[in-house]
Motif scaffolding. Structure first.
Motif, mmCIF file in Angstrom:
data_model
loop_
_atom_site.group_PDB
_atom_site.id
_atom_site.type_symbol
_atom_site.label_atom_id
_atom_site.label_comp_id
_atom_site.label_asym_id
_atom_site.label_seq_id
_atom_site.Cartn_x
_atom_site.Cartn_y
_atom_site.Cartn_z
ATOM 1 N N LEU A 56 -27.523 -37.568 8.488
ATOM 2 C CA LEU A 56 -26.607 -37.644 9.631
ATOM 3 C C LEU A 56 -26.045 -36.279 10.003
ATOM 4 C CD1 LEU A 56 -24.623 -40.926 8.853
ATOM 5 C CD2 LEU A 56 -26.475 -40.601 10.506
ATOM 6 N N TYR A 57 -25.508 -35.542 8.981
ATOM 7 C CA TYR A 57 -24.890 -34.256 9.337
ATOM 8 C C TYR A 57 -24.934 -33.204 8.228
ATOM 9 C CZ TYR A 57 -20.828 -36.153 6.772
ATOM 10 O OH TYR A 57 -20.010 -36.687 5.827
ATOM 11 N N GLY A 58 -25.312 -33.573 7.005
ATOM 12 C CA GLY A 58 -25.293 -32.609 5.914
ATOM 13 C C GLY A 58 -26.210 -31.432 6.145
ATOM 14 N N TYR A 59 -27.439 -31.708 6.581
ATOM 15 C CA TYR A 59 -28.388 -30.625 6.853
ATOM 16 C C TYR A 59 -27.876 -29.722 7.973
ATOM 17 C CZ TYR A 59 -32.631 -28.166 8.222
ATOM 18 O OH TYR A 59 -33.538 -27.183 8.535
ATOM 19 N N ALA A 60 -27.239 -30.310 8.973
ATOM 20 C CA ALA A 60 -26.739 -29.527 10.110
ATOM 21 C C ALA A 60 -25.641 -28.557 9.679
ATOM 22 C CB ALA A 60 -26.218 -30.468 11.189
ATOM 23 N N ILE A 61 -24.879 -28.919 8.634
ATOM 24 C CA ILE A 61 -23.853 -28.015 8.124
ATOM 25 C C ILE A 61 -24.460 -26.970 7.200
ATOM 26 C CG2 ILE A 61 -21.784 -27.868 6.669
ATOM 27 C CD1 ILE A 61 -21.060 -30.686 7.638
ATOM 28 N N ALA A 62 -25.372 -27.392 6.331
ATOM 29 C CA ALA A 62 -25.927 -26.485 5.328
ATOM 30 C C ALA A 62 -26.893 -25.475 5.931
ATOM 31 C CB ALA A 62 -26.625 -27.287 4.233
ATOM 32 N N PHE A 63 -27.598 -25.847 6.997
ATOM 33 C CA PHE A 63 -28.614 -24.957 7.571
ATOM 34 C C PHE A 63 -28.458 -24.875 9.091
ATOM 35 C CE2 PHE A 63 -30.267 -26.515 3.569
ATOM 36 C CZ PHE A 63 -30.634 -25.331 2.952
ATOM 37 N N PRO A 64 -27.365 -24.225 9.527
ATOM 38 C CA PRO A 64 -27.130 -24.130 10.963
ATOM 39 C C PRO A 64 -28.000 -23.091 11.648
ATOM 40 C CG PRO A 64 -25.402 -22.978 9.788
ATOM 41 C CD PRO A 64 -26.241 -23.656 8.742
ATOM 42 N N GLY A 65 -28.589 -22.158 10.881
ATOM 43 C CA GLY A 65 -29.320 -21.070 11.514
ATOM 44 C C GLY A 65 -28.341 -20.138 12.215
ATOM 45 N N ALA A 66 -28.730 -18.907 12.391
ATOM 46 C CA ALA A 66 -27.824 -17.935 13.022
ATOM 47 C C ALA A 66 -28.545 -16.613 13.154
ATOM 48 C CB ALA A 66 -26.557 -17.760 12.196
ATOM 49 N N VAL A 133 -16.572 -37.237 0.552
ATOM 50 C CA VAL A 133 -15.676 -36.187 1.042
ATOM 51 C C VAL A 133 -16.021 -34.845 0.406
ATOM 52 C CG1 VAL A 133 -13.276 -35.424 1.196
ATOM 53 C CG2 VAL A 133 -13.835 -37.843 1.498
ATOM 54 N N TRP A 134 -16.266 -34.836 -0.904
ATOM 55 C CA TRP A 134 -16.575 -33.575 -1.589
ATOM 56 C C TRP A 134 -17.893 -32.979 -1.093
ATOM 57 C CZ3 TRP A 134 -20.375 -31.741 -5.017
ATOM 58 C CH2 TRP A 134 -20.068 -30.536 -5.668
ATOM 59 N N ALA A 135 -18.882 -33.829 -0.892
ATOM 60 C CA ALA A 135 -20.157 -33.328 -0.361
ATOM 61 C C ALA A 135 -19.953 -32.687 1.006
ATOM 62 C CB ALA A 135 -21.172 -34.463 -0.265
ATOM 63 N N THR A 136 -19.136 -33.323 1.842
ATOM 64 C CA THR A 136 -18.914 -32.833 3.201
ATOM 65 C C THR A 136 -18.152 -31.513 3.216
ATOM 66 O OG1 THR A 136 -18.907 -35.093 4.065
ATOM 67 C CG2 THR A 136 -17.891 -33.388 5.440
ATOM 68 N N LEU A 137 -17.080 -31.449 2.435
ATOM 69 C CA LEU A 137 -16.196 -30.278 2.482
ATOM 70 C C LEU A 137 -16.603 -29.169 1.529
ATOM 71 C CD1 LEU A 137 -12.677 -31.991 2.716
ATOM 72 C CD2 LEU A 137 -14.152 -31.177 4.572
ATOM 73 N N PRO A 141 -21.185 -26.902 2.876
ATOM 74 C CA PRO A 141 -20.943 -25.500 3.250
ATOM 75 C C PRO A 141 -21.356 -24.507 2.172
ATOM 76 C CG PRO A 141 -18.863 -26.664 2.903
ATOM 77 C CD PRO A 141 -19.935 -27.693 2.934
ATOM 78 N N VAL A 142 -21.167 -24.839 0.899
ATOM 79 C CA VAL A 142 -21.578 -23.912 -0.158
ATOM 80 C C VAL A 142 -23.098 -23.737 -0.148
ATOM 81 C CG1 VAL A 142 -21.708 -23.556 -2.657
ATOM 82 C CG2 VAL A 142 -19.551 -24.267 -1.612
ATOM 83 N N ALA A 143 -23.826 -24.807 0.100
ATOM 84 C CA ALA A 143 -25.284 -24.690 0.224
ATOM 85 C C ALA A 143 -25.655 -23.714 1.335
ATOM 86 C CB ALA A 143 -25.909 -26.059 0.491
ATOM 87 N N SER A 144 -24.872 -23.715 2.410
ATOM 88 C CA SER A 144 -25.108 -22.772 3.498
ATOM 89 C C SER A 144 -24.851 -21.340 3.050
ATOM 90 C CB SER A 144 -24.221 -23.120 4.698
ATOM 91 O OG SER A 144 -24.463 -22.241 5.779
ATOM 92 N N TRP A 145 -23.786 -21.131 2.264
ATOM 93 C CA TRP A 145 -23.497 -19.789 1.759
ATOM 94 C C TRP A 145 -24.663 -19.216 0.966
ATOM 95 C CZ3 TRP A 145 -18.134 -20.726 -1.016
ATOM 96 C CH2 TRP A 145 -17.207 -21.188 -0.084
#
Length: 421
Positions: A56-66, A133-137, A141-145
């Motif tokens: 639903l949204y986890g991938y979109a947060i972790a890998f937004p591209g930039a 909640v923990w996965a979302t917050l 985001p840490v996976a994205s870092w």
């Protein structure tokens, strides 16, 4: 499209998904018999919940591209639901959906790891709320870092999260975390410590008071984890090449050495080498080699395994001295092992470690990455856990804990014995 690499990535994803049922057996064997269903259901609950949230949204947060430095919190709205990944770009090495599937299994396992700290005393519904909640917050985001980075044609960073690209820009060297020493193990270990503090100690908490009810389950779980870890580490190369082969060999060498080191510590300390110790030592070595598997020679991987196995064998007893009840030693194995593997790279990473470069820069960036993830995860996990405890309640009643929570929470028993007729 490289069909060989695509197949490699999909198979690796299946390997990593198997790690969570393996973790369920590993954790399930460590708790008392009347809590085994509750313990294993926390892992299977994570598969269901995080699998859905990732799409639903986890991938979109972790890998937004930039382009350039990715913000600490960002979201690619076009990637919600993964519909934008259905078509592979021309010239792609593998389908984007294959990568999304691979990374989904990392998210699932990381959340499931946290549950080991609250065994025997947590409500399933409260755990599921915390997990989402923990996965979302925290995890997304840490996976994205750590994992969201792109490379230029010359192999340098083109963009990425601050732990990779940002530290590279600031210090000339980014933190090395090939498969998740920070994002997975330090992250989960810090959250586990926070939850252990929120829920408090089990009734009768003392050394020797809670013994594993089924060591064969523990060994089975460790075996499944080790098997899946080849996908975890080698698969993180995203290609079937020499780097993947190095990661594969190191995923044999380090945990094997850690297993032996743990048993030696046990023999010296208690006079016996146990099956649970062998399983725990192997997992400690797997944790430590995770960030380092592609950056060490096999010899230094063995040395890392020896250090991790010995240190983690000692670290698991710190909970009795410090008074926190980390039920299944998530802190002693995953947090401590993740820190060891992450910081070890500052000394022995091929090319950039101290012994090769004569510079402490790599150690500095490794320490910054480890500390940042530890603090961020601990603080948010503590706050989330405390809110849940103060509202819906996170912990079962003491009398229910003593009786065993399987029947209370799930209406089932792990072992139903009937008379033979």
């Amino acid at each position: 499209m490289d069909q060989g690499n695509t197949a490699f990535l999909l198979i690796a994803a299946a390997f990593v998904l198997l790690m969570t049922p393996g973790l369920a057996f590993f954790y399930g064997g460590l708790v008392k018999a009347k809590s085994v269903i509750s313990m294993m259901m926390m892992s299977f609950g994570a598969i269901g919940l995080i699998g859905v949230l990732w799409v639903l949204y986890g991938y979109a947060i972790a890998f937004p591209g930039a382009e350039g430095l990715v913000a600490p919190w960002n979201i690619d709205f076009s990637a919600l639901g993964l519909s934008s990944l259905l078509e592979a770009p021309e010239g792609a090495a593998y389908p984007p959906l294959a990568f999304a599937a691979f990374q989904a299994t990392f998210a699932i396992l990381t959340v499931a790891l946290v549950s080991g700290a609250i065994a025997d005393r947590a409500k399933f519904g409260a755990w599921m709320v915390f997990a989402g909640v923990w996965a979302t917050l925290v995890y997304f985001p840490v996976a994205s870092w750590v994992f969201n980075f792109g490379l230029a044609e010359d192999g340098s960073f083109a963009y990425g999260g601050w732990i990779t690209y940002g530290l590279q820009e600031a210090f000339g060297s980014g933190a090395i975390d090939f498969a998740g020493g920070t994002a997975v193990h330090i992250n989960a270990g810090a959250a586990a410590l926070a939850l252990a503090l929120v829920l408090g100690r089990r009734v009768g908490f003392a050394k020797g008071a809670h013994v594993p009810h089924n060591p064969p389950f523990v060994l089975l779980g460790a075996g499944l984890l080790w098997f899946g870890w080849f996908g975890f580490n080698a698969g993180s190369e995203l290609a079937a090449d020499n780097t993947a082969a190095l990661a594969f060999v190191n995923t044999i060498a380090a945990p094997a050495a850690a297993l032996l080191a743990w048993l030696v510590v046990e023999k010296i300390r208690n006079g016996k080498a146990t099956s649970v110790g062998a399983a725990s030592g192997a997992v400690a070595g797997l944790v430590a080699i995770t960030p380092a598997c592609a950056s060490l020679t096999p010899f230094w991987a063995i040395v890392l395994g020896v250090i991790a196995g010995a240190v983690c064998a000692v670290a698991v007893d710190l909970k009795f001295k410090l008074g926190f009840d980390d039920s299944l030693d998530v802190v002693g194995i995953h947090l401590v092992g993740g820190l060891i593997g992450t910081l070890y790279l500052g000394f022995f990473a091929n090319g950039s470690g101290l012994i090769y470069s004569g510079s402490l820069t790599q150690l500095l960036v490794q320490a910054i990455a480890a500390a940042a993830v530890l603090v961020y995860s601990f603080v948010l996990a503590y706050v989330i856990g405390l809110i849940i405890e103060k509202t819906m309640g996170f912990r079962v009643k003491n009398e229910d804990e003593l009786a065993g929570i399987d029947k209370l929470v799930h209406g089932e028993e792990g072992y139903v014995l009937t008379e033979v007729r």
